[in-house]
Design a protein around this motif. Sequence first.
Motif, short mmCIF file in Angstrom:
data_model
loop_
_atom_site.label_atom_id
_atom_site.label_comp_id
_atom_site.label_asym_id
_atom_site.label_seq_id
_atom_site.Cartn_x
_atom_site.Cartn_y
_atom_site.Cartn_z
N ASP A 1 1.66 11.27 -10.82
CA ASP A 1 1.04 12.58 -10.84
C ASP A 1 2.04 13.65 -11.26
N GLY B 1 0.81 -1.20 0.00
CA GLY B 1 0.00 0.00 0.00
C GLY B 1 0.85 1.26 0.00
N PHE B 2 1.94 1.25 0.78
CA PHE B 2 2.84 2.40 0.82
C PHE B 2 3.47 2.63 -0.55
N MET C 1 2.39 1.69 -3.52
CA MET C 1 1.42 2.15 -4.53
C MET C 1 1.09 3.63 -4.36
N GLU C 2 1.12 4.10 -3.13
CA GLU C 2 0.93 5.54 -2.89
C GLU C 2 2.09 6.33 -3.51
N MET C 3 3.31 5.80 -3.38
CA MET C 3 4.46 6.45 -3.98
C MET C 3 4.40 6.41 -5.51
N ALA D 1 1.67 6.33 -7.32
CA ALA D 1 0.64 7.28 -7.74
C ALA D 1 1.17 8.71 -7.70
N LYS D 2 1.89 9.06 -6.64
CA LYS D 2 2.44 10.41 -6.52
C LYS D 2 3.47 10.67 -7.61
#
Length: 228
Positions: free
Chosen positions: A61, A50-51, A53-55, A57-58
């Motif tokens: 972006d 989860g961590f 995938m957050e990175m 996505a950022k």
Amino acid sequence: MHLNQAGVLFRQRASMMLALLEQAENELHQQGTDLTGTINLGVVETGVGGFMMEMVAKFRDRYPGVQFALFNGDGDSLRERLDQGAEDIVALVEPVETAKYNYMRLPVREEWGIIMKKDDPLTRRDVLTREDLYDLPLIVGRRGIMRDSVSDVLKLDQTKLNILITINLPMVSRDLVVNHHYYHLGIRGVYEMYKDDDLAFVPFSPQKTSGHLLAWRKNTILSARTMA
């Protein structure tokens, strides 16, 4: 004034992260400020997913022209792919043999315990001890270094463990736990990945936790492969 030991370590890690970003930007630079290409990223199947995938996505972006090719696996398969060049960078759970890699620590730690059926009598316990483990039909990961790490903390005699099934990826063990009363020796992050109301997690005493690393090959500049 001068930095203490923790400050020196932080400076080293921060310098590493800034250098990594600069290398990636230089390699990916195509036109103006546009970055394009594919980053091959391997991620171990734990709560670190989860961590990461957050990175991802950022990062996308900020650089929408960059794509990611993701691969899930256990530590052995991920390190093998990294050594072979199939992955640019991998997220691993400790312990990891780090001598041949550059790495930085990730802010994700996992607690070890037993994943079991929710209605099992052991779920009434707050913690499990080594004596409890000797009586259980166990499912464990295939990595011996991981079992050794757990054994060191719990002072386990591994010859007394009733290890019946070894796995490389944790998700395959769910049916054995729920329908056949096996017990999965694993981490809380795996239990949370299941998102299964039929399962429960009970940690060990003494507590055993593991951190995570982001690793890449030494003498290798991280880059995204330019797309045609």
